[in-house]
Design a protein around this motif. Structure first.
Motif, PDB file in Angstrom:
ATOM      1  N   GLY A  11      -3.856   1.293   1.953  1.00 51.87           N
ATOM      2  CA  GLY A  11      -3.064   3.207   0.801  1.00 51.87           C
ATOM      3  C   GLY A  11      -4.279   3.153  -0.735  1.00 51.87           C
ATOM      4  O   GLY A  11      -4.758   1.802  -1.304  1.00 51.87           O
ATOM      5  N   VAL A  15      -2.313   2.986  -7.057  1.00 53.98           N
ATOM      6  CA  VAL A  15      -1.933   1.374  -6.446  1.00 53.98           C
ATOM      7  C   VAL A  15      -2.622   0.801  -6.048  1.00 53.98           C
ATOM      8  O   VAL A  15      -2.842  -0.337  -6.231  1.00 53.98           O
ATOM      9  CB  VAL A  15      -0.468   1.312  -6.371  1.00 53.98           C
ATOM     10  N   GLU A  35      -7.804   3.756   3.810  1.00 58.16           N
ATOM     11  CA  GLU A  35      -7.544   5.030   3.381  1.00 58.16           C
ATOM     12  C   GLU A  35      -7.583   5.956   4.562  1.00 58.16           C
ATOM     13  O   GLU A  35      -8.790   6.249   4.904  1.00 58.16           O
ATOM     14  CB  GLU A  35      -7.740   5.284   1.993  1.00 58.16           C
ATOM     15  N   ARG A  36      -5.866   6.441   4.792  1.00 54.23           N
ATOM     16  CA  ARG A  36      -6.578   7.367   6.331  1.00 54.23           C
ATOM     17  C   ARG A  36      -7.179   8.613   5.807  1.00 54.23           C
ATOM     18  O   ARG A  36      -7.303   9.066   6.728  1.00 54.23           O
ATOM     19  CB  ARG A  36      -5.309   7.836   6.487  1.00 54.23           C
ATOM     20  N   SER A  43       0.934  10.499  -2.728  1.00 54.47           N
ATOM     21  CA  SER A  43       1.679  11.099  -4.537  1.00 54.47           C
ATOM     22  C   SER A  43       0.887  11.358  -5.312  1.00 54.47           C
ATOM     23  O   SER A  43       1.369  12.591  -6.468  1.00 54.47           O
ATOM     24  CB  SER A  43       3.023  10.049  -4.723  1.00 54.47           C
ATOM     25  N   THR A  44      -0.285  10.723  -5.296  1.00 52.29           N
ATOM     26  CA  THR A  44      -1.154  10.495  -6.494  1.00 52.29           C
ATOM     27  C   THR A  44      -1.828  11.385  -6.998  1.00 52.29           C
ATOM     28  O   THR A  44      -1.696  12.085  -8.329  1.00 52.29           O
ATOM     29  CB  THR A  44      -2.495   9.035  -6.290  1.00 52.29           C
ATOM     30  N   ALA A  48       1.787  14.582 -12.703  1.00 54.67           N
ATOM     31  CA  ALA A  48       2.082  15.241 -14.411  1.00 54.67           C
ATOM     32  C   ALA A  48       0.758  14.282 -14.570  1.00 54.67           C
ATOM     33  O   ALA A  48       0.444  14.325 -15.689  1.00 54.67           O
ATOM     34  CB  ALA A  48       3.093  15.095 -14.620  1.00 54.67           C
ATOM     35  N   GLY A  49       0.446  12.735 -14.743  1.00 51.96           N
ATOM     36  CA  GLY A  49      -0.474  12.246 -15.395  1.00 51.96           C
ATOM     37  C   GLY A  49       0.055  11.779 -16.354  1.00 51.96           C
ATOM     38  O   GLY A  49      -1.042  11.168 -16.962  1.00 51.96           O
ATOM     39  N   GLY A  50       1.501  11.986 -16.938  1.00 54.26           N
ATOM     40  CA  GLY A  50       1.999  11.228 -18.310  1.00 54.26           C
ATOM     41  C   GLY A  50       2.840   9.847 -17.578  1.00 54.26           C
ATOM     42  O   GLY A  50       2.480   9.117 -16.966  1.00 54.26           O
ATOM     43  N   VAL A 174      -4.870   3.033   9.075  1.00 52.33           N
ATOM     44  CA  VAL A 174      -4.747   2.153   9.983  1.00 52.33           C
ATOM     45  C   VAL A 174      -2.691   2.614  11.633  1.00 52.33           C
ATOM     46  O   VAL A 174      -2.461   3.494  10.671  1.00 52.33           O
ATOM     47  CB  VAL A 174      -3.662   0.744   9.173  1.00 52.33           C
ATOM     48  N   LEU A 205       3.826   6.736   0.045  1.00 50.08           N
ATOM     49  CA  LEU A 205       4.364   7.713   0.929  1.00 50.08           C
ATOM     50  C   LEU A 205       4.939   7.452   1.851  1.00 50.08           C
ATOM     51  O   LEU A 205       6.371   7.829   2.783  1.00 50.08           O
ATOM     52  CB  LEU A 205       3.909   9.309   1.233  1.00 50.08           C
ATOM     53  N   PHE A 325       7.820  11.594  -4.536  1.00 53.59           N
ATOM     54  CA  PHE A 325       7.271  10.096  -4.798  1.00 53.59           C
ATOM     55  C   PHE A 325       8.455   9.047  -3.666  1.00 53.59           C
ATOM     56  O   PHE A 325       9.606   9.370  -3.817  1.00 53.59           O
ATOM     57  CB  PHE A 325       6.506  10.580  -5.458  1.00 53.59           C
ATOM     58  N   VAL A 350       6.349   2.703  -6.690  1.00 54.26           N
ATOM     59  CA  VAL A 350       6.268   2.688  -7.616  1.00 54.26           C
ATOM     60  C   VAL A 350       5.883   3.713  -7.973  1.00 54.26           C
ATOM     61  O   VAL A 350       5.597   4.881  -7.469  1.00 54.26           O
ATOM     62  CB  VAL A 350       4.275   1.631  -7.861  1.00 54.26           C
ATOM     63  N   ALA A 352       6.109   5.363 -11.152  1.00 50.62           N
ATOM     64  CA  ALA A 352       5.952   6.069 -11.962  1.00 50.62           C
ATOM     65  C   ALA A 352       4.107   5.297 -12.549  1.00 50.62           C
ATOM     66  O   ALA A 352       4.163   4.328 -12.919  1.00 50.62           O
ATOM     67  CB  ALA A 352       6.533   5.703 -13.251  1.00 50.62           C
ATOM     68  N   GLY A 353       3.015   5.227 -10.834  1.00 50.43           N
ATOM     69  CA  GLY A 353       2.083   5.344 -11.232  1.00 50.43           C
ATOM     70  C   GLY A 353       1.144   4.953 -12.066  1.00 50.43           C
ATOM     71  O   GLY A 353       0.349   3.581 -12.098  1.00 50.43           O
ATOM     72  N   PHE A 354       0.691   5.944 -13.428  1.00 51.17           N
ATOM     73  CA  PHE A 354       0.029   5.981 -14.135  1.00 51.17           C
ATOM     74  C   PHE A 354       0.943   4.860 -15.692  1.00 51.17           C
ATOM     75  O   PHE A 354       0.172   4.727 -16.317  1.00 51.17           O
ATOM     76  CB  PHE A 354      -0.348   7.807 -14.884  1.00 51.17           C
TER      77      PHE A 354
HETATM   78  C1  LIG Z   1       5.377  15.844  -8.650  1.00 54.50           C
HETATM   79  C2  LIG Z   1       5.428  14.346  -9.375  1.00 54.50           C
HETATM   80  C3  LIG Z   1       5.223  14.220 -11.038  1.00 54.50           C
HETATM   81  C4  LIG Z   1       4.848  12.278 -11.054  1.00 54.50           C
HETATM   82  N1  LIG Z   1       4.359  12.894 -12.232  1.00 54.50           N
HETATM   83  C5  LIG Z   1       4.459  11.466 -12.089  1.00 54.50           C
HETATM   84  C6  LIG Z   1       4.143  11.163 -13.834  1.00 54.50           C
HETATM   85  O1  LIG Z   1       3.462  11.962 -15.079  1.00 54.50           O
HETATM   86  N2  LIG Z   1       3.163  10.534 -14.460  1.00 54.50           N
HETATM   87  C7  LIG Z   1       3.541   9.187 -13.182  1.00 54.50           C
HETATM   88  O2  LIG Z   1       3.009   7.718 -13.315  1.00 54.50           O
HETATM   89  N3  LIG Z   1       3.978   9.361 -11.861  1.00 54.50           N
HETATM   90  C8  LIG Z   1       4.339  10.371 -11.864  1.00 54.50           C
HETATM   91  N4  LIG Z   1       4.707  11.059 -10.449  1.00 54.50           N
HETATM   92  C9  LIG Z   1       4.733   9.194  -9.795  1.00 54.50           C
HETATM   93  C10 LIG Z   1       3.325   9.007  -8.187  1.00 54.50           C
HETATM   94  O3  LIG Z   1       2.403  10.348  -8.250  1.00 54.50           O
HETATM   95  C11 LIG Z   1       3.395   8.027  -8.218  1.00 54.50           C
HETATM   96  O4  LIG Z   1       3.865   7.061  -8.834  1.00 54.50           O
HETATM   97  C12 LIG Z   1       1.930   7.606  -7.737  1.00 54.50           C
HETATM   98  O5  LIG Z   1       1.277   8.216  -7.394  1.00 54.50           O
HETATM   99  C13 LIG Z   1       1.855   6.678  -6.702  1.00 54.50           C
HETATM  100  O6  LIG Z   1       1.043   5.730  -5.931  1.00 54.50           O
HETATM  101  P1  LIG Z   1       1.217   4.890  -4.698  1.00 54.50           P
HETATM  102  O7  LIG Z   1      -0.773   4.646  -4.559  1.00 54.50           O
HETATM  103  O8  LIG Z   1       2.197   4.063  -4.569  1.00 54.50           O
HETATM  104  O9  LIG Z   1       1.243   5.650  -3.136  1.00 54.50           O
HETATM  105  P2  LIG Z   1       0.408   7.220  -2.832  1.00 54.50           P
HETATM  106  O10 LIG Z   1      -0.134   8.143  -3.789  1.00 54.50           O
HETATM  107  O11 LIG Z   1       1.846   7.962  -1.646  1.00 54.50           O
HETATM  108  O12 LIG Z   1      -0.739   6.964  -1.814  1.00 54.50           O
HETATM  109  C14 LIG Z   1      -0.882   6.217  -0.449  1.00 54.50           C
HETATM  110  C15 LIG Z   1      -2.014   6.434  -0.277  1.00 54.50           C
HETATM  111  O13 LIG Z   1      -2.246   5.423   0.713  1.00 54.50           O
HETATM  112  C16 LIG Z   1      -2.045   5.794   2.255  1.00 54.50           C
HETATM  113  N5  LIG Z   1      -1.664   5.379   3.143  1.00 54.50           N
HETATM  114  C17 LIG Z   1      -0.729   6.008   4.163  1.00 54.50           C
HETATM  115  N6  LIG Z   1      -0.777   4.954   4.845  1.00 54.50           N
HETATM  116  C18 LIG Z   1      -2.135   4.585   5.756  1.00 54.50           C
HETATM  117  C19 LIG Z   1      -1.651   3.978   7.115  1.00 54.50           C
HETATM  118  N7  LIG Z   1      -1.814   3.811   7.457  1.00 54.50           N
HETATM  119  N8  LIG Z   1      -3.252   3.701   6.637  1.00 54.50           N
HETATM  120  C20 LIG Z   1      -4.542   4.068   5.727  1.00 54.50           C
HETATM  121  N9  LIG Z   1      -4.256   4.924   4.689  1.00 54.50           N
HETATM  122  C21 LIG Z   1      -2.708   5.337   4.257  1.00 54.50           C
HETATM  123  C22 LIG Z   1      -1.965   7.464   1.728  1.00 54.50           C
HETATM  124  O14 LIG Z   1      -3.117   8.235   2.137  1.00 54.50           O
HETATM  125  C23 LIG Z   1      -2.710   7.882   0.719  1.00 54.50           C
HETATM  126  O15 LIG Z   1      -3.446   7.552  -0.209  1.00 54.50           O
HETATM  127  C24 LIG Z   1       4.507  11.712 -10.551  1.00 54.50           C
HETATM  128  C25 LIG Z   1       5.157  12.301  -8.633  1.00 54.50           C
HETATM  129  C26 LIG Z   1       5.107  13.458  -8.451  1.00 54.50           C
HETATM  130  C27 LIG Z   1       5.927  13.518  -7.133  1.00 54.50           C
END
Ligand SMILES: Cc1cc2nc3c(=O)[nH]c(=O)nc-3n(C[C@H](O)[C@H](O)[C@H](O)COP(=O)(O)OP(=O)(O)OC[C@H]3O[C@@H](n4cnc5c(N)ncnc54)[C@H](O)[C@@H]3O)c2cc1C
Length: 805
Positions: A11, A15, A35-36, A43-44, A48-50, A174, A205, A325, A350, A352-354
């Motif tokens: 992923g 995160v 990464e696929r 979600s990333t 909103a990036g806050g 994967v 996600l 998310f 996660v 609140a990834g940021f």
């Molecule tokens: C509208 C909105 C607003 C937001 N605003 C904020 C904010 O202001 N501040 C904040 O901190 N957070 C915010 N968030 C939350 C934030 O987006 C998430 O916390 C964060 O993006 C999570 O990141 P992640 O890396 O865990 O997951 P993801 O971003 O979902 O990344 C997972 C990655 O894994 C990859 N993947 C999955 N399965 C496979 C597989 N089998 N093989 C290869 N790759 C795979 C996917 O393609 C993806 O790129 C917001 C979310 C939303 C929806």
């Protein structure tokens, strides 16, 4: 494509990229991210990036502080921009409870080195002029709050990781993760198989689907979330033209967060009519698309926002971002080694990834490389949920969590979703007696019994609650006669086999008792941190029972299984052995009336098998109430019979049932510490005084020995002590700062009202060189300085005459 790696991170969201970077930062360069699609494809990209530091859990707040400070470091290392806007942020309070919560947060921040400050409505109007301050009573300003560019930041993590030697393999999906007999993994992708020593699930996600490939259920679920970006807002344009930036504003009453976006505004909502997304699984086809706009869902939130931020009413909508998310049932991430699955690590859930991604990456990398994270991470440990967790539980909890995202969290609050879930045979009997239930690790636990017209619902509060009188009545019942409560909420383990004693000698720092005796012992990590606080009972030379925290079962069992040896068998019997505790001066008479065994010679810390009424039991003479008391364990099938026996025998002595509120008051009378408050991986045995239970003269190299010995001989720099607090209507809850001569010198771990002694008691850490009986300090409770006195002797049964008599 590279086909072997030490770590395969699945992923490439913020995160996964952070985990990859931190692995390289701590020295592992043979690491790979898969990464696929492109990086940020979950979600990333649409976040909103806050970012902000505020979090009800102190360790989570500290990790959020780390994450935010890291961005400048990333920019420096990579030369890339994270698009940082450190504009500061204000959280508003429109009622006293919300303001109390902010005061409590501000107080905690003092010893965490966070420079937040309480601001008045007039100051809010000045700092954040877009806010209508009508009805606002104050706010908390955090200069660290801000926002960034989600994509730029993820790519900066990725570049920093590459600079440290990591490989990033995009457009690689994967499809399977298969474990080999030696514990390593074949990570099967659509472009070939990668052999990895460790796997990290950072699938965001798709974390549920990635987990299922290894047969693991991750308790998380995506929720839909929406924010709106406006066209130019004149007030904001003026600020921009003057060279300024408007800060963030979090409005819990309106469940919204607002910030400047260019010359306009951006506002997002945690609306009550929220919706879970992809209940039956996240489609693999989902990627860089958004969900359709849904203004109906946020209609009420928008109407409220127009009143709080009138400038919005005339601003045109430029774009709407509506995406999913993930959340875990309590809203915190799921991080760490997955219990029972070797070399499989979690970095998901996660929300609140940021704010949290950096801290998650750092903790996970420390765990993998150094064996343990530097601080207590129980709040985000994947082991904080047990085997009982199911999708049917997760979904309602996640909806509840989303809806309560901006609600006040009270220390005595019991959340209603997904309850009752797990109950013992006593549930209906206790309910009929007026039980007011709480929940611990999925299990229903009595907080107190509402009798004689006492409230059957405990109103959440930062101050003394309306359960005060019922708790006082139960405490009187115990200290004045005898009380009874259930021991279902202890974690319990059965350790058997020819090597059981030797194994316990290595795992536990204390002395392993002889048959018929029990001992109290800390369990230490390699670095000497407290990872357990156990009662160890020897039932026979090759049979032991361990008891500890119910909520830490998975955490403890993971440790046991990862340190298992031939010749020893450890079984988690937490729900297979239930029973009761009876405590108080009449406890011996009650037990004697229920058994044919002679208990007159049963000493403090003795353990025996005996039949109580019709039920075969394990009885040990020990009680967390600090009184004369017995813990009586049995098979749950015999629990109701045991209850009726003990209850009938207790009637001539005025036996009272008591709950956890009374228990926590009773333990304060003796200055007993509590797991995850006084005793946690943040502290050591020497700091907490638990080193008195370490057997330094046993000739075993028990885990953590070197660190414990070093600290024991040098002396700990801080020490846990108790305080008598001149409180008003609010007692210490935990993490309140302790002031001496105008400076913060320590912090509280827990506290409450000792009903038996009529004193507000707190426990907390002071620098060892300051500790003196009678020292006068001040403790900041809800923004007020309360005088407090160090009390080194417990106010009840200081010589142990009652407990041991
Ligand atoms: C509208 C909105 C607003 C937001 N605003 C904020 C904010 O202001 N501040 C904040 O901190 N957070 C915010 N968030 C939350 C934030 O987006 C998430 O916390 C964060 O993006 C999570 O990141 P992640 O890396 O865990 O997951 P993801 O971003 O979902 O990344 C997972 C990655 O894994 C990859 N993947 C999955 N399965 C496979 C597989 N089998 N093989 C290869 N790759 C795979 C996917 O393609 C993806 O790129 C917001 C979310 C939303 C929806």
């Amino acid at each position: 494509m590279q086909t072997t790696t030490r770590v395969a991170v699945i992923g490439g969201g913020v995160v996964g990229a952070s985990v990859l970077y931190h692995l390289t930062k701590l020295g592992w360069s043979d690491v790979m991210l898969i990464e696929r699609s492109e990086l940020t494809s979950g979600s990333t990209w649409h976040a909103a990036g806050g970012f902000h530091t505020l979090n009800g859990d102190t360790n989570m707040a500290a990790l959020q502080g780390y994450t935010i400070r890291l961005y400048k470091e990333l920019e420096k290392i990579t030369g890339m921009s994270c698009g940082l806007h450190h504009v500061g942020g204000i959280t508003l309070a429109d009622n006293q409870d919300r303001f109390d919560m902010l005061l409590a947060e501000r107080a905690k921040h003092r010893f965490m080195g966070l420079e937040t400050e309480i601001v008045t409505p007039a100051e809010i109007a000045k700092i954040a002029p877009v806010t209508n301050i009508e009805g606002i009573i104050g706010g908390l300003y955090d200069p660290l709050d801000g926002h960034l560019d989600p994509s730029g930041t993820t790519h900066a993590y990725a570049r920093a990781a590459r600079m440290g030697g990591a490989t990033i393999q995009t457009h690689t999906m994967v499809v399977e993760t298969n474990q080999r007999p030696d514990g390593t993994w074949d990570v099967v992708t659509d472009r070939g198989t990668i052999h990895a020593e460790h796997v990290v699930n950072a699938g965001g996600l798709w974390a549920r689907e990635v987990g299922a490939m290894a047969g693991i259920y991750f308790p998380l679920h995506p929720m839909e979330h929406q924010y709106i970006v406006t066209e130019e807002v004149p007030m904001i344009a003026d600020i921009v033209d003057a060279g300024g930036e408007h800060p963030h504003v979090m409005d819990p009453a309106g469940e919204s967060y607002l910030r400047q976006e260019g010359r306009g505004l951006c506002i997002g909502f945690y609306e009550q009519p929220c919706r879970p997304w992809a209940v039956n699984g996240t489609p693999w086809t989902f990627g860089h698309e958004l969900l359709p706009d849904d203004f109906d869902k946020i209609e009420d939130s928008i109407a409220f926002a127009y009143k709080r931020f009138p400038a919005l009413e005339v601003a045109g909508v430029k774009s709407v971002i509506h995406g999913p998310f993930t959340f875990a049932p309590d809203g915190n991430p799921l991080v760490g080694p997955v219990p029972g699955v070797r070399n499989y690590w979690s970095a998901c859930g996660v929300m609140a990834g940021f704010s949290q991604g950096g801290g998650v990456g750092l903790m996970l990398a420390q765990w993998m490389i150094e064996g343990e994270p530097e601080r207590d991470v129980m709040a985000m440990d994947v082991a904080r949920f047990g085997d009982w967790i199911s999708p049917g539980y997760t979904l309602p909890k996640i909806i509840e969590n989303y809806q309560k995202r901006f609600s006040v969290s009270y220390p005595n609050e019991e959340l209603p979703a997904a309850r009752p879930n797990r109950t013992t045979p006593m549930y209906d009997i206790f309910s009929d007696m007026g039980a007011v239930w709480g929940q611990q690790y999925g299990l229903e636990v009595v907080n107190y019994y509402a009798q004689h017209g006492e409230p059957s619902y405990e109103t959440p509060s930062f101050r003394r609650s309306d359960a005060f009188d019922a708790t006082a009545r139960e405490v009187r019942g115990v200290r004045g006669g005898v009380g009874i409560n259930e021991v279902h909420n202890f974690g319990k383990y059965r350790v058997t086999g020819p090597r059981a004693r030797a194994w316990l000698d290595r795992i536990m720092a204390g002395r392993v008792p002889q048959p018929g005796r029990l001992s109290l012992t800390p369990m230490l990590s390699e670095k000497g941190k407290l990872i357990g606080d156990f009662t160890m009972s020897c039932l026979a030379e090759e049979e032991f029972q361990l008891t500890a925290s119910y909520g830490s079962q998975n955490f403890h069992f993971r440790w046991f299984t990862s340190h298992l040896e031939d010749g020893v068998h450890v079984e988690n019997i937490s729900d297979k052995r239930n029973g009761f505790q009876i405590a108080g001066p009449k406890a011996r008479e009650v037990l004697a009336a229920c058994t044919l065994s002679d208990i007159s010679d049963m000493r403090f810390l003795d353990v025996r098998r005996m039949t109580v009424g019709m039920t075969d039991c394990i009885v040990q003479r020990v009680s967390y109430t600090g009184d004369l008391g017995y813990e009586i364990y049995c098979d749950p099938m015999g629990q109701r019979a045991l209850w009726w026996t003990l209850w009938a025998a207790g009637q001539p002595h005025g036996m009272v049932p008591f709950g956890m509120r009374a228990m926590m008051s009773l333990r304060l009378d003796k200055h007993f510490g509590s797991w995850m408050a006084e005793f946690s991986p943040d502290y050591t045995a020497a700091e907490t005084g638990l080193d008195r239970f370490i057997s330094f003269n046993k000739n075993t190299d028990f885990i953590g020995r070197a660190a414990a010995e070093a600290e024991h001989s040098k002396g700990a720099a801080r020490r846990l002590v108790a305080f008598a607090v001149d409180a008003d209507d609010a007692d210490v809850q935990g993490y309140e700062p302790i002031w001496l001569n105008g400076a913060v010198v320590g912090f509280c771990t827990s506290g409450g009202y000792s009903h038996h002694t009529g004193t507000s008691i707190a426990q907390g850490f002071l620098p060892t060189d300051k500790v003196a009986d009678g020292l006068r300090v001040e403790i900041e409770i809800l923004g007020q300085m309360r005088p407090a006195t160090v009390t080194l002797t417990p106010p009840f049964d200081a010589d142990g005459a009652r407990m041991r008599g």
